[in-house]
Design a protein around this motif. Sequence first.
Motif, PDB file in Angstrom:
ATOM      1  N   LEU A 135      -3.245  11.076  27.649  1.00  0.00           N
ATOM      2  CA  LEU A 135      -4.579  10.244  27.057  1.00  0.00           C
ATOM      3  C   LEU A 135      -4.703   9.001  27.641  1.00  0.00           C
ATOM      4  O   LEU A 135      -5.930   8.545  28.104  1.00  0.00           O
ATOM      5  N   GLN A 136      -3.652   8.204  27.543  1.00  0.00           N
ATOM      6  CA  GLN A 136      -3.576   6.744  27.847  1.00  0.00           C
ATOM      7  C   GLN A 136      -4.012   6.683  29.283  1.00  0.00           C
ATOM      8  O   GLN A 136      -4.958   5.857  29.680  1.00  0.00           O
ATOM      9  N   ARG A 191     -20.147  -2.620  25.430  1.00  0.00           N
ATOM     10  CA  ARG A 191     -19.648  -2.366  24.134  1.00  0.00           C
ATOM     11  C   ARG A 191     -18.838  -0.860  24.074  1.00  0.00           C
ATOM     12  O   ARG A 191     -17.925  -0.809  23.387  1.00  0.00           O
ATOM     13  N   ALA A 192     -19.695   0.220  24.702  1.00  0.00           N
ATOM     14  CA  ALA A 192     -18.890   1.408  24.897  1.00  0.00           C
ATOM     15  C   ALA A 192     -17.442   1.429  25.485  1.00  0.00           C
ATOM     16  O   ALA A 192     -16.651   1.932  24.716  1.00  0.00           O
ATOM     17  N   ASP A 193     -17.453   0.537  26.320  1.00  0.00           N
ATOM     18  CA  ASP A 193     -16.175   0.554  27.244  1.00  0.00           C
ATOM     19  C   ASP A 193     -15.170  -0.302  26.451  1.00  0.00           C
ATOM     20  O   ASP A 193     -14.042  -0.119  26.436  1.00  0.00           O
ATOM     21  N   TRP A 194     -15.679  -1.424  25.669  1.00  0.00           N
ATOM     22  CA  TRP A 194     -14.665  -2.236  24.868  1.00  0.00           C
ATOM     23  C   TRP A 194     -13.944  -1.268  23.711  1.00  0.00           C
ATOM     24  O   TRP A 194     -12.882  -1.331  23.318  1.00  0.00           O
ATOM     25  N   GLY A 195     -14.779  -0.084  23.423  1.00  0.00           N
ATOM     26  CA  GLY A 195     -14.259   0.924  22.544  1.00  0.00           C
ATOM     27  C   GLY A 195     -13.267   1.929  23.118  1.00  0.00           C
ATOM     28  O   GLY A 195     -11.978   1.774  22.494  1.00  0.00           O
ATOM     29  N   TRP A 196     -13.487   2.153  24.453  1.00  0.00           N
ATOM     30  CA  TRP A 196     -12.461   2.719  25.043  1.00  0.00           C
ATOM     31  C   TRP A 196     -11.277   2.009  25.338  1.00  0.00           C
ATOM     32  O   TRP A 196     -10.083   2.424  25.299  1.00  0.00           O
ATOM     33  N   MET A 197     -11.466   0.590  25.473  1.00  0.00           N
ATOM     34  CA  MET A 197     -10.208  -0.334  25.652  1.00  0.00           C
ATOM     35  C   MET A 197      -9.371  -0.461  24.425  1.00  0.00           C
ATOM     36  O   MET A 197      -8.290  -0.352  24.533  1.00  0.00           O
ATOM     37  N   GLY A 198     -10.179  -0.611  23.147  1.00  0.00           N
ATOM     38  CA  GLY A 198      -9.355  -0.479  22.019  1.00  0.00           C
ATOM     39  C   GLY A 198      -8.638   1.043  21.819  1.00  0.00           C
ATOM     40  O   GLY A 198      -7.512   0.634  21.393  1.00  0.00           O
ATOM     41  N   LEU A 199      -9.202   2.100  22.247  1.00  0.00           N
ATOM     42  CA  LEU A 199      -8.441   3.174  22.005  1.00  0.00           C
ATOM     43  C   LEU A 199      -7.324   3.286  23.055  1.00  0.00           C
ATOM     44  O   LEU A 199      -6.283   3.703  22.720  1.00  0.00           O
ATOM     45  N   CYS A 252      -5.503   0.586  24.092  1.00  0.00           N
ATOM     46  CA  CYS A 252      -4.400  -0.304  23.477  1.00  0.00           C
ATOM     47  C   CYS A 252      -3.670   0.464  22.426  1.00  0.00           C
ATOM     48  O   CYS A 252      -2.559   0.494  22.177  1.00  0.00           O
ATOM     49  N   CYS A 253      -4.336   1.268  21.517  1.00  0.00           N
ATOM     50  CA  CYS A 253      -3.798   1.948  20.374  1.00  0.00           C
ATOM     51  C   CYS A 253      -3.017   3.025  20.647  1.00  0.00           C
ATOM     52  O   CYS A 253      -1.893   3.392  20.394  1.00  0.00           O
ATOM     53  N   THR A 254      -3.415   3.754  22.030  1.00  0.00           N
ATOM     54  CA  THR A 254      -2.627   4.922  22.348  1.00  0.00           C
ATOM     55  C   THR A 254      -1.395   4.482  22.912  1.00  0.00           C
ATOM     56  O   THR A 254      -0.446   5.009  22.929  1.00  0.00           O
ATOM     57  N   ALA A 255      -1.554   3.265  23.453  1.00  0.00           N
ATOM     58  CA  ALA A 255      -0.229   2.697  24.367  1.00  0.00           C
ATOM     59  C   ALA A 255       0.592   2.477  23.218  1.00  0.00           C
ATOM     60  O   ALA A 255       1.894   2.590  23.226  1.00  0.00           O
TER      61      ALA A 255
END
Length: 290
Positions: A22-23, A207-215, A217-220
């Motif tokens: 997923l990452q 803003r949407a891609d910041w959400g993907w970036m946050g996800l 980081c969390c998945t990593a």
Amino acid sequence: MTEQNTRLGIWLMIATTLVFALQDGISRHLAGEYNVLMVVMIRFWFLAIFVTAVAARKAGGLRNAVRSHHPVLQITRGVLLAAEVCVMVLAFVMLGLVESHAVFTCYPLLVAALSGPVLGERVGWRRWTAIATGFVGVLIILQPGLRVFSPAALVPLLSAFLFALYGLLTRYVSRRDAASVSFFWTGIAGAVAMTPPGLWAWEPMTRADWGWMGLLCCTAAFAHWLLIRAYEVAEASAVQPFAYLQLVFASAIGIFVFGETLHLNVAVGAAVVVCAGLFTLWRQRVSARA
């Protein structure tokens, strides 16, 4: 190690490969829109925060995490991993998830081949045969001479080589440094190494891609935690073969999310590489017992 713990370790490894896949899919999306260096830098920033938090909660805290018998090698490991991630994410953009992971699966064979000159380990003829067979599988994937060979196909091979060096250095430092120490140095060294080029490549993000970036980081962080837990509850030799499932999960994401195609030569070549890698892992386990 009990059977129940081994079974739990296997399920944790399967979960690890799924989260890593997923990452990879999120990385492919972000790197297709933004500079790879910036994406990897932010990911390592979060990893540095995560490893610091993990180290602070263990006995001895950050003081024990910093104490390494091999500080130069630990820094080299972190830089190698950061470089490997950059190269692999670039491969996702250039080739897609399917072909990139098909080539990358040869890294255990590179580890086996380099364990002699780097670690002084003995590699018998059976493992050398498996290594040679695995690289035949890589040639089947790349098809040199049968089509116009793309230099981009060498990018995931370079990533596999860098990851193999990282793995070998990890095994070397583990002789005197605890896994928690190596984990801490990996996140910190990688973050420091990625900050100058990442800031240089900085660009605005939606803003949407910041959400993907946050996800991302969390998945990593979650994948690394799962991996640590898998190795805590079961022997590495028991769970490591299931790491190849990342190829399956990542390929599924590439096909169904990004519309990639699984060519016959890629499927056949990847199967050869995986079988050779599994045999190498088995021979390593047999040698360790002997």
